[in-house]
Write a protein that holds these residues in place. Structure first.
Motif, PDB file in Angstrom:
ATOM      1  N   UNK A  19       0.828  -1.204   0.000  1.00  0.00           N
ATOM      2  CA  UNK A  19       0.000   0.000   0.000  1.00  0.00           C
ATOM      3  C   UNK A  19       0.869   1.263   0.000  1.00  0.00           C
ATOM      4  N   UNK A  20       1.987   1.227   0.703  1.00  0.00           N
ATOM      5  CA  UNK A  20       2.900   2.374   0.711  1.00  0.00           C
ATOM      6  C   UNK A  20       3.495   2.607  -0.681  1.00  0.00           C
ATOM      7  N   UNK A  21       3.646   1.540  -1.437  1.00  0.00           N
ATOM      8  CA  UNK A  21       4.179   1.668  -2.798  1.00  0.00           C
ATOM      9  C   UNK A  21       3.121   2.167  -3.773  1.00  0.00           C
ATOM     10  N   UNK A  22       1.866   1.804  -3.536  1.00  0.00           N
ATOM     11  CA  UNK A  22       0.811   2.123  -4.505  1.00  0.00           C
ATOM     12  C   UNK A  22      -0.144   3.238  -4.072  1.00  0.00           C
ATOM     13  N   UNK A  23      -0.356   3.345  -2.754  1.00  0.00           N
ATOM     14  CA  UNK A  23      -1.287   4.348  -2.210  1.00  0.00           C
ATOM     15  C   UNK A  23      -0.621   4.997  -0.994  1.00  0.00           C
ATOM     16  N   UNK A  24       0.521   5.635  -1.248  1.00  0.00           N
ATOM     17  CA  UNK A  24       1.365   6.132  -0.162  1.00  0.00           C
ATOM     18  C   UNK A  24       0.619   7.064   0.784  1.00  0.00           C
ATOM     19  N   UNK A  25      -0.086   8.047   0.264  1.00  0.00           N
ATOM     20  CA  UNK A  25      -0.754   9.041   1.108  1.00  0.00           C
ATOM     21  C   UNK A  25      -1.847   8.406   1.964  1.00  0.00           C
ATOM     22  N   UNK A  26      -2.506   7.407   1.440  1.00  0.00           N
ATOM     23  CA  UNK A  26      -3.570   6.746   2.197  1.00  0.00           C
ATOM     24  C   UNK A  26      -3.010   5.801   3.250  1.00  0.00           C
ATOM     25  N   UNK A  27      -1.880   5.169   2.962  1.00  0.00           N
ATOM     26  CA  UNK A  27      -1.309   4.188   3.878  1.00  0.00           C
ATOM     27  C   UNK A  27      -0.460   4.814   4.978  1.00  0.00           C
ATOM     28  N   UNK A  61      10.864  -0.332   2.673  1.00  0.00           N
ATOM     29  CA  UNK A  61      12.215   0.204   2.427  1.00  0.00           C
ATOM     30  C   UNK A  61      12.969  -0.686   1.447  1.00  0.00           C
ATOM     31  N   UNK A  62      12.648  -1.954   1.413  1.00  0.00           N
ATOM     32  CA  UNK A  62      13.302  -2.886   0.487  1.00  0.00           C
ATOM     33  C   UNK A  62      12.717  -2.813  -0.929  1.00  0.00           C
ATOM     34  N   UNK A 114      13.260   9.290  -0.808  1.00  0.00           N
ATOM     35  CA  UNK A 114      12.775  10.239   0.190  1.00  0.00           C
ATOM     36  C   UNK A 114      11.736   9.608   1.104  1.00  0.00           C
ATOM     37  N   UNK A 115      10.837   8.839   0.516  1.00  0.00           N
ATOM     38  CA  UNK A 115       9.825   8.145   1.313  1.00  0.00           C
ATOM     39  C   UNK A 115      10.469   7.122   2.233  1.00  0.00           C
ATOM     40  N   UNK A 116      11.468   6.411   1.740  1.00  0.00           N
ATOM     41  CA  UNK A 116      12.159   5.417   2.558  1.00  0.00           C
ATOM     42  C   UNK A 116      12.834   6.076   3.762  1.00  0.00           C
ATOM     43  N   UNK A 117      13.473   7.213   3.521  1.00  0.00           N
ATOM     44  CA  UNK A 117      14.156   7.912   4.607  1.00  0.00           C
ATOM     45  C   UNK A 117      13.164   8.318   5.698  1.00  0.00           C
ATOM     46  N   UNK A 118      12.000   8.805   5.273  1.00  0.00           N
ATOM     47  CA  UNK A 118      10.993   9.209   6.260  1.00  0.00           C
ATOM     48  C   UNK A 118      10.423   7.996   6.985  1.00  0.00           C
ATOM     49  N   UNK A 119      10.147   6.932   6.262  1.00  0.00           N
ATOM     50  CA  UNK A 119       9.592   5.734   6.891  1.00  0.00           C
ATOM     51  C   UNK A 119      10.518   5.184   7.977  1.00  0.00           C
ATOM     52  N   UNK A 120      11.820   5.268   7.734  1.00  0.00           N
ATOM     53  CA  UNK A 120      12.782   4.778   8.728  1.00  0.00           C
ATOM     54  C   UNK A 120      12.653   5.540  10.049  1.00  0.00           C
TER      55      UNK A 120
END
Length: 233
Positions: free
Chosen positions: A179-187, A209-210, A217-223
């Motif tokens: 979902x983070x890959x396809x619907x990032x804002x919703x997830x 992250x993988x 940028x999204x990966x950095x924030x998710x971490x």
């Protein structure tokens, strides 16, 4: 030519080394219940048997004893073109599924053109008490409803599930990573608001992250959203 029954045909395709390998992937299934048949051979057999009286008898003969019988059963269901008949076969079979590998190998082709009907069945399966019926439902929600047919309430259906079962929590994590890959804002709010159990939360971040589908940028924030789990002792 001698007419072999389906179990005999599976044993004729046996690969002992592959059986040993498979046993390591599905540790909850005893080694004696694993024949050792590779997936391409199982799919080929399903294609050959599909629509025959032998296949119908096999689909009705539940439960099965061997892992590969269950895989073959799933591959036969995949080939059922009529949506109603496919659902009927799944409702009979899903309570018999006892491992993640069989659960995850089932992907009925008729689902692609029947999303309007499928979402109701997914909702029903999510309410099941059966571990692998729930896992299958989450995977169908992930595979079919994270693109144009996505609705904001669907992640809620997955997030509210409470379970200590590893294979269910792993599928929840897989769902949210996808979902983070396809619907990032919703997830994203599900992680920002810590709406998932900590292990599932962190596993979803790890898998996202993988993924090559999530930006750097999204990966950095998710971490930064990882939860430090408490250790005993």
């Amino acid at each position: 030519m001698v007419d072999l029954n389906i179990c005999d045909r599976l044993f004729a395709l046996r690969d002992e080394a592959y059986g040993d390998f498979t046993a390591k992937l599905v540790p909850n299934i005893p080694r004696e219940r694993i024949i050792g048949v590779r997936t391409p051979a199982l799919r080929s057999l399903a294609k050959e048997l599909s629509g025959t009286a032998e296949a119908s008898a096999f689909l009705a003969a539940l439960p099965h004893g061997y892992l590969e019988e269950n895989h073959l059963h799933g591959f036969l269901i995949e080939r059922i073109r009529d949506y109603g008949a496919c659902i009927e076969a799944l409702d009979a079979f899903l309570p018999c599924v006892d491992n993640w590998a069989t659960c995850d190998c089932i992907g009925p082709a008729c689902f692609k053109k029947n999303h309007a009907r499928l979402v109701a069945d997914v909702r029903r399966w999510l309410d099941s008490e059966q571990l692998y019926t729930k896992r299958f439902a989450i995977r169908m929600l992930m595979n079919h409803f994270l693109d144009e047919d996505f609705r904001p309430e669907y992640p809620d259906w997955v997030a509210v599930i409470q379970s200590e079962e590893y294979y269910l929590r792993m599928m929840q994590a897989w769902y949210f990573a996808t979902a983070l890959a396809k619907q990032y804002e919703a997830a994203l709010p599900y992680l920002e608001e810590k709406r998932l159990e900590p292990w599932t939360h962190n596993k979803a971040i790890q898998k996202a992250v993988e993924s090559y589908r999530v930006s750097d940028g999204q990966k950095a924030y998710l971490k930064t959203l990882k939860i430090r789990e408490k250790r005993e002792g």
